[in-house]
Write a protein that holds these residues in place. Structure first.
Motif, mmCIF file in Angstrom:
data_model
loop_
_atom_site.group_PDB
_atom_site.id
_atom_site.type_symbol
_atom_site.label_atom_id
_atom_site.label_comp_id
_atom_site.label_asym_id
_atom_site.label_seq_id
_atom_site.Cartn_x
_atom_site.Cartn_y
_atom_site.Cartn_z
ATOM 1 N N MET A 1 10.050 -3.834 15.394
ATOM 2 C CA MET A 1 8.817 -3.879 14.635
ATOM 3 C C MET A 1 9.102 -3.482 13.189
ATOM 4 O O MET A 1 9.805 -2.519 12.918
ATOM 5 N N LYS A 2 8.550 -4.254 12.259
ATOM 6 C CA LYS A 2 8.796 -3.986 10.849
ATOM 7 C C LYS A 2 7.904 -2.857 10.355
ATOM 8 O O LYS A 2 6.838 -2.590 10.895
ATOM 9 N N ASN A 3 8.378 -2.203 9.287
ATOM 10 C CA ASN A 3 7.566 -1.169 8.655
ATOM 11 C C ASN A 3 6.429 -1.817 7.873
ATOM 12 O O ASN A 3 6.584 -2.884 7.287
ATOM 13 N N ILE A 4 5.302 -1.142 7.829
ATOM 14 C CA ILE A 4 4.145 -1.646 7.100
ATOM 15 C C ILE A 4 4.224 -1.149 5.663
ATOM 16 O O ILE A 4 4.425 0.036 5.417
ATOM 17 N N ASN A 5 4.065 -2.066 4.723
ATOM 18 C CA ASN A 5 4.073 -1.730 3.305
ATOM 19 C C ASN A 5 2.646 -1.307 2.922
ATOM 20 O O ASN A 5 1.789 -2.135 2.628
ATOM 21 N N ILE A 6 2.396 -0.009 2.924
ATOM 22 C CA ILE A 6 1.056 0.533 2.732
ATOM 23 C C ILE A 6 0.442 0.159 1.374
ATOM 24 O O ILE A 6 -0.716 -0.262 1.332
ATOM 25 N N PRO A 7 1.166 0.277 0.248
ATOM 26 C CA PRO A 7 0.531 -0.085 -1.028
ATOM 27 C C PRO A 7 0.091 -1.551 -1.091
ATOM 28 O O PRO A 7 -0.994 -1.850 -1.601
ATOM 29 N N LEU A 9 -0.669 -3.415 1.490
ATOM 30 C CA LEU A 9 -1.778 -3.548 2.427
ATOM 31 C C LEU A 9 -3.084 -3.112 1.772
ATOM 32 O O LEU A 9 -4.109 -3.792 1.895
ATOM 33 N N LEU A 10 -3.048 -1.992 1.060
ATOM 34 C CA LEU A 10 -4.246 -1.514 0.375
ATOM 35 C C LEU A 10 -4.674 -2.474 -0.725
ATOM 36 O O LEU A 10 -5.873 -2.693 -0.944
ATOM 37 N N LEU A 11 -3.723 -3.072 -1.402
ATOM 38 C CA LEU A 11 -4.037 -4.058 -2.432
ATOM 39 C C LEU A 11 -4.699 -5.290 -1.816
ATOM 40 O O LEU A 11 -5.676 -5.812 -2.365
ATOM 41 N N ILE A 13 -6.417 -5.352 0.990
ATOM 42 C CA ILE A 13 -7.757 -4.952 1.433
ATOM 43 C C ILE A 13 -8.707 -4.901 0.242
ATOM 44 O O ILE A 13 -9.876 -5.296 0.347
ATOM 45 N N LEU A 14 -8.220 -4.452 -0.906
ATOM 46 C CA LEU A 14 -9.039 -4.407 -2.114
ATOM 47 C C LEU A 14 -9.446 -5.802 -2.566
ATOM 48 O O LEU A 14 -10.593 -6.024 -2.977
ATOM 49 N N VAL A 15 -8.529 -6.770 -2.476
ATOM 50 C CA VAL A 15 -8.847 -8.153 -2.838
ATOM 51 C C VAL A 15 -9.904 -8.717 -1.897
ATOM 52 O O VAL A 15 -10.871 -9.342 -2.347
ATOM 53 N N VAL A 16 -9.758 -8.470 -0.621
ATOM 54 C CA VAL A 16 -10.749 -8.950 0.352
ATOM 55 C C VAL A 16 -12.108 -8.305 0.075
ATOM 56 O O VAL A 16 -13.150 -8.974 0.145
ATOM 57 N N ALA A 17 -12.103 -7.021 -0.284
ATOM 58 C CA ALA A 17 -13.359 -6.339 -0.594
ATOM 59 C C ALA A 17 -14.022 -6.941 -1.829
ATOM 60 O O ALA A 17 -15.256 -7.078 -1.870
ATOM 61 N N MET A 18 -13.236 -7.322 -2.828
ATOM 62 C CA MET A 18 -13.808 -7.930 -4.033
ATOM 63 C C MET A 18 -14.486 -9.249 -3.697
ATOM 64 O O MET A 18 -15.594 -9.526 -4.161
ATOM 65 N N PHE A 19 -13.849 -10.069 -2.865
ATOM 66 C CA PHE A 19 -14.465 -11.347 -2.513
ATOM 67 C C PHE A 19 -15.644 -11.162 -1.565
ATOM 68 O O PHE A 19 -16.589 -11.947 -1.582
ATOM 69 N N PHE A 20 -15.638 -10.107 -0.778
ATOM 70 C CA PHE A 20 -16.811 -9.762 0.023
ATOM 71 C C PHE A 20 -17.974 -9.389 -0.894
ATOM 72 O O PHE A 20 -19.125 -9.787 -0.670
ATOM 73 N N GLY A 41 -11.378 -9.847 -8.445
ATOM 74 C CA GLY A 41 -10.666 -10.324 -7.262
ATOM 75 C C GLY A 41 -9.435 -11.134 -7.627
ATOM 76 O O GLY A 41 -8.346 -10.911 -7.097
ATOM 77 N N PHE A 42 -9.605 -12.067 -8.557
ATOM 78 C CA PHE A 42 -8.463 -12.883 -8.966
ATOM 79 C C PHE A 42 -7.437 -12.077 -9.753
ATOM 80 O O PHE A 42 -6.233 -12.322 -9.640
ATOM 81 N N ALA A 43 -7.888 -11.103 -10.538
ATOM 82 C CA ALA A 43 -6.957 -10.271 -11.303
ATOM 83 C C ALA A 43 -6.105 -9.415 -10.366
ATOM 84 O O ALA A 43 -4.884 -9.317 -10.546
ATOM 85 N N ILE A 44 -6.729 -8.809 -9.379
ATOM 86 C CA ILE A 44 -5.983 -7.982 -8.428
ATOM 87 C C ILE A 44 -5.048 -8.844 -7.590
ATOM 88 O O ILE A 44 -3.920 -8.455 -7.301
#
Length: 56
Positions: A1-7, A9-11, A13-20, A41-44
């Motif tokens: 199993m690969k390690n999760i790249n947390i930063p 992933l948070l980025l 999630i932030l993009v998805v939140a902007m489009f929401f 959203g597009f900038a992030i």
């Protein structure tokens, strides 16, 4: 199993939140918030792609 790249992933999630929030602003019929969240959203998204390109 690969390690999760947390930063990145948070980025993502932030993009998805902007489009929401764009959808929420459309529901409230507020053009200024639509434009604000769409641009953010597009900038992030672009920032995340540039980070990914730099890492390779």
């Amino acid at each position: 199993m690969k390690n999760i790249n947390i930063p990145m992933l948070l980025l993502a999630i932030l993009v998805v939140a902007m489009f929401f929030l764009v959808g929420l602003a459309i529901a409230f019929r507020n053009i200024w918030f639509i434009l604000l969240f769409l641009i953010l959203g597009f900038a992030i998204f672009g920032y995340g792609l540039s980070l990914k390109k730099r890492r390779k």
